[in-house]
Design a protein around this motif. Sequence first.
Motif, short mmCIF file in Angstrom:
data_model
loop_
_atom_site.label_atom_id
_atom_site.label_comp_id
_atom_site.label_asym_id
_atom_site.label_seq_id
_atom_site.Cartn_x
_atom_site.Cartn_y
_atom_site.Cartn_z
N THR A 7 55.44 33.36 6.38
CA THR A 7 56.24 33.02 5.21
C THR A 7 55.76 31.71 4.59
O THR A 7 55.63 31.60 3.36
CB THR A 7 57.72 32.93 5.59
OG1 THR A 7 58.13 34.15 6.23
CG2 THR A 7 58.60 32.69 4.37
N GLY A 9 62.74 31.96 5.14
CA GLY A 9 62.87 33.16 4.32
C GLY A 9 63.64 32.91 3.04
O GLY A 9 63.26 33.38 1.95
N TRP A 66 62.22 33.69 9.41
CA TRP A 66 62.03 34.54 8.25
C TRP A 66 63.30 35.32 7.94
O TRP A 66 63.73 35.40 6.79
CB TRP A 66 60.87 35.53 8.49
CG TRP A 66 60.91 36.68 7.53
CD1 TRP A 66 60.49 36.67 6.24
CD2 TRP A 66 61.44 38.00 7.77
NE1 TRP A 66 60.73 37.89 5.65
CE2 TRP A 66 61.30 38.72 6.57
CE3 TRP A 66 62.01 38.62 8.87
CZ2 TRP A 66 61.72 40.05 6.44
CZ3 TRP A 66 62.43 39.94 8.76
CH2 TRP A 66 62.28 40.63 7.56
N ILE A 123 57.81 38.87 1.13
CA ILE A 123 57.39 37.50 0.85
C ILE A 123 56.19 37.48 -0.08
O ILE A 123 55.70 36.42 -0.43
CB ILE A 123 57.08 36.72 2.16
CG1 ILE A 123 56.02 37.45 2.99
CG2 ILE A 123 58.36 36.52 2.96
CD1 ILE A 123 55.60 36.71 4.25
#
Length: 386
Positions: free
Chosen positions: A317, A265, A259, A385
Amino acid sequence: MELSEHERASQSLTRPTAANALLAIERALSGTGDWASADAHIRKATTGPIDSAPHASLYYGAPAVAFVLHAARAGHPRYQAAARSLDKHVARLAQRRLATAAERMRRRAPAAPAAFAEYDLFRGLTGLGALLLLRAPGSDLLGAVLTYVTCLTQPRRVDGAALPGWWADHDPDPLAPTPGGHVNLGLAHGAAGLLALLSLASLRGCTVPGQTDAIETLAGWYDQWRQHSADGTWWPQWLTREDLRTGHPSQRGPGRPSWCYGTAGIARAQQLAALATGDPVRRGIAEKAMAECLTGQQLQKITDAGLCHGMAGVYQTAYRASLDAANQAIGSRLPALAAALTQHAAIGQDDTEGLLDGPAGVGLALETARHTTPPRSGWDACLLIT
């Protein structure tokens, strides 16, 4: 007034007390826990003076406590009232931070570059923007933060070289020196965080002049530096002056698909940008990259369970990306990801760590995996996110 170490630790999401409160809140909301436990954890996180000094941030002090109370807003009216009482402290903090950043930008000197503490998700204005997007989405103050981030995407010239406005002259990590500074591309400290905030704000109708152009500028960096390998699409974690000069990253292959810095990410930020600007081509590239990084060979690079650079962050994510994806491959890989997360979680984590690296963050991702529904508390908004 000087706070004790215990008082500072209790109001930091990077330490167990506040992180455990988020986990207890999510469990109470989902029915796997109860409000008596959540109340006890919230009291531990909110007892004592709350720090609203200039160093406070989304992950520490008044903003962090406000975020915890916002997550608990459905539990009892008193949590809503307590969160509102902190809003004015967060507003004053954001105003001070914006004024400091504006003064640095006015100097426009080589010796006055941006720094993580000014702009990033953990300590900077991107994190405060994420909180304002929850607490004050139509406010002038959020607009001022979005204007700041938009300005930060504008290039600057240093020693004849064109550098982005978020260029940092310090190292990304003490163990990873970048002489002369670096361009950070990660979600936690770099362009992906800026891109995610601007895109999420656009998707919610919160816009300022130049915001769409700024999204395109940031997305263009990822177009320029997108790399390909047998393992799939990837992006470098950061770029040095030499990388910019040669047009090639010194990072030779994909890192772990985390992430904080990895493809997971970055691809989510790119997907959000594509949704915000109605760009099906960029959306397809981002979702393909996300699906590719969820393969067994890529996931073998993940060695721990945590949110920041471990399996919990990858799962959460990917889960959020799957809800918006046209590419069904992301959703189809979630069961295997959940199994891998459960396996990593069984090894155990350091219970002195907080949301990012400790068992509370892992527990929150496991709640998502267990219920296969979005978090009731919205706790993962602090990861930008969603």
